[in-house]
Design an enzyme around this catalytic site. Structure first.
Site, short mmCIF file in Angstrom:
data_model
loop_
_atom_site.label_atom_id
_atom_site.label_comp_id
_atom_site.label_asym_id
_atom_site.label_seq_id
_atom_site.Cartn_x
_atom_site.Cartn_y
_atom_site.Cartn_z
CG ASP A 2 -2.07 0.96 1.08
OD1 ASP A 2 -2.32 1.41 -0.05
OD2 ASP A 2 -2.71 1.27 2.10
CG HIS A 19 0.07 2.00 -9.34
ND1 HIS A 19 -0.18 1.60 -8.05
CD2 HIS A 19 -1.01 2.75 -9.70
CE1 HIS A 19 -1.36 2.07 -7.65
NE2 HIS A 19 -1.88 2.78 -8.63
CG LEU A 113 10.49 -16.32 -2.67
CD1 LEU A 113 10.59 -16.32 -1.15
CD2 LEU A 113 10.60 -14.89 -3.19
C1 IPE Z 1 -0.97 0.30 -4.17
O1 IPE Z 1 -1.11 1.44 -3.42
C2 IPE Z 1 -2.04 -0.72 -3.97
C3 IPE Z 1 -2.64 -1.23 -5.23
C4 IPE Z 1 -3.94 -1.45 -5.33
C5 IPE Z 1 -1.81 -1.53 -6.39
P1 IPE Z 1 -2.35 2.44 -3.55
O2 IPE Z 1 -2.71 2.64 -4.97
O3 IPE Z 1 -3.45 1.97 -2.66
O4 IPE Z 1 -1.71 3.78 -2.98
P2 IPE Z 1 -2.37 4.84 -2.02
O5 IPE Z 1 -2.93 4.10 -0.84
O6 IPE Z 1 -3.42 5.55 -2.81
O7 IPE Z 1 -1.23 5.73 -1.63
MG MG Z 2 -4.07 2.37 -0.72
#
Ligand code: IPE
Ligand code: MG
Length: 215
Positions: A2, A19, A113
């Site tokens: 996140d 991303h 892994l």
């Molecule tokens: C990545 O972080 C999680 C995914 C769904 C790829 P976010 O996209 O939730 O980033 P924030 O929380 O808005 O900062």
């Molecule tokens: Mg998020």
């Protein structure tokens, strides 16, 4: 994983940049995890609820997954890593299903892994799909029967769940499997989550006293 969006926003960049950075970080953390002696690693990439994001962000994420599934095919073979996808793949495109099938097939024999990526994954959805596949009389169903039918069937329950990005919740991730997991929360945003941070989390875990309901 996140915090990608906020990571980008803080730098006045589009969320997609976050991303991309986040996806790159997965490789770094896979390597670091294996070096620490971690045998199984599962990352939460896209939830069953993430479809509610703006269409262009969903599209960007799907493109990113496709790209990485292809590149993992080569990298996983070089690193003896086994890649599996958990989640409801019937909701994913034909192309992505093909990418998934190929990476799982090609890496199936790898003994390094054991790496799982959760895409279109929701814990409740996973449990529902598992229960629908149960056979025989309900009175005879066991907890192990359900565990075996989950997407993670055959994969041990997680010992440690790490959530970066400053939220203190599970968000439908491995809700069945995490019954006795330890939890580590950090404000660090996923693109900044470094091998050093992973070490902190593992050190925290090593200090836990796991009693599994005993004394
Ligand atoms: C990545 O972080 C999680 C995914 C769904 C790829 P976010 O996209 O939730 O980033 P924030 O929380 O808005 O900062
Ligand atoms: Mg998020």
């Amino acid at each position: 994983m996140d915090g990608n969006g906020r990571w980008a926003k803080r730098r006045m960049m589009p969320r997609s940049v976050g991303h991309t950075r986040g996806a790159k970080n997965v490789e770094v953390i896979c390597e670091a995890a294996y070096d620490l002696g971690i045998k199984y690693l599962t990352v939460y990439a896209f939830s069953t609820e993430n479809w509610s994001r703006p269409a262009d962000e969903v599209k960007t994420l799907m493109k990113l997954f496709s790209r990485y599934l292809k590149s993992y095919r080569k990298k996983a073979m070089a690193n003896n890593m086994r890649v599996r996808i958990i989640g409801d793949r019937t909701g994913l495109s034909e192309e992505m299903n093909e990418d998934i099938r190929r990476v799982e097939e090609e890496t199936a024999g790898n003994t390094g892994l054991q790496f799982q990526i959760a895409i279109n994954y929701g814990g409740r959805d996973e449990i529902l799909r598992a229960v629908r596949r149960l056979k025989g009389t309900p009175a005879a169903w066991t907890i192990d029967d359900i565990s075996r039918l989950l997407d993670t069937g055959g994969i041990p329950d997680p010992d440690l769940i790490i959530r970066p990005g400053g939220e203190y919740r599970l968000s439908n991730f491995l809700i069945w499997q995490s019954a006795y997991a330890e939890f580590y929360f950090t404000d660090v945003l996923w693109p900044d989550f470094s091998p050093e941070e992973l070490k902190h989390a593992v050190t925290f875990y090593a200090g836990r006293d796991r009693r599994y309901g005993g004394v």
